[in-house]
Design an enzyme around this catalytic site. Structure first.
Site, PDB file in Angstrom:
ATOM      1  N   HIS A 227      57.734  26.585  52.705  1.00 52.48           N
ATOM      2  CA  HIS A 227      58.334  26.030  53.912  1.00 52.48           C
ATOM      3  C   HIS A 227      58.031  26.942  55.088  1.00 52.48           C
ATOM      4  O   HIS A 227      57.955  28.163  54.944  1.00 52.48           O
ATOM      5  CB  HIS A 227      59.845  25.874  53.731  1.00 52.48           C
TER       6      HIS A 227
ATOM      7  N   LYS B 279      47.291  36.845  48.268  1.00 53.11           N
ATOM      8  CA  LYS B 279      45.982  36.906  48.924  1.00 53.11           C
ATOM      9  C   LYS B 279      44.907  36.682  47.870  1.00 53.11           C
ATOM     10  O   LYS B 279      45.134  36.891  46.676  1.00 53.11           O
ATOM     11  CB  LYS B 279      45.771  38.287  49.575  1.00 53.11           C
TER      12      LYS B 279
ATOM     13  N   LYS C  59      41.478  47.651  38.906  1.00 56.33           N
ATOM     14  CA  LYS C  59      40.140  48.084  38.493  1.00 56.33           C
ATOM     15  C   LYS C  59      39.229  46.876  38.452  1.00 56.33           C
ATOM     16  O   LYS C  59      39.673  45.740  38.591  1.00 56.33           O
ATOM     17  CB  LYS C  59      40.173  48.759  37.128  1.00 56.33           C
TER      18      LYS C  59
END
Length: 180
Positions: free
Chosen positions: A109, A157, A174
């Site tokens: 939202h 992300k 890693k």
């Protein structure tokens, strides 16, 4: 200050189809556990518009909000209690594992507006990736080819290909190297 009421912008057809899917899900999808019903669950999801490749393993406790927004490549495994909140598209490549309890979330939202309207963005999980147990993948994220999202990680992300991430928020740990 005037506060506007939340307005649901999803169509009546979407709501009606989700209601029908909810009935089918609760009566015909969830109630038949075990590997012998993988093909049955795939059939039901395809009946509601999902695009599913060959040899996918979808557990009976998987929750899928809107099958018509799901695309799975070949050899995809969706583990126990995984949840695909598919208000927008979720596109999963080939040989991908989504482990138990993972939550793939295409909607949120807009908290900058009083009415907090629904916002959505698709999620892409590329070939050979693994989203481990209880991980969260947020809207608009792309998980790169061969990437691993560690257990209980929260991804907001994009994750680079062949990278292992973990934590909340997820950070690179890693590079993933295949040795055989």
């Amino acid at each position: 200050m005037e506060v506007k009421a939340y307005k649901n912008n999803l169509s009546l057809k979407n709501k009606a189809t989700r209601a029908l899917w909810g009935f089918v899900y609760n009566i015909l999808f969830r109630t038949l556990p075990g590997p012998m019903f993988y093909n049955w669950r795939t059939f039901l999801l395809r009946l509601f518009g999902a695009k599913i490749g060959k040899n996918c393993k979808i557990r009976s406790s998987v929750k899928i909000w809107a099958p018509w927004n799901i695309e799975l490549g070949n050899f995809v495994a969706l583990g126990q209690r995984a949840e695909l909140y598919s208000v927008d598209k979720i596109i999963i490549g080939t040989k991908v594992a989504i482990s138990q309890g993972a939550y793939i979330c295409t909607a949120s939202h807009d908290i900058t507006k009083h009415a907090k309207p629904l916002v959505t963005a698709p999620i892409y999980i590329n070939d050979f990736a693994w989203v481990a147990a209880d991980a969260f993948v947020g809207m608009g994220v792309t998980i790169g080819e061969g990437a691993v999202v560690g257990a209980r990680a929260a991804v907001f992300k994009n994750v680079e290909s062949w990278t292992v991430v973990g934590g909340n928020p997820a950070k690179p740990i890693k590079k993933r190297v295949i040795n055989d």
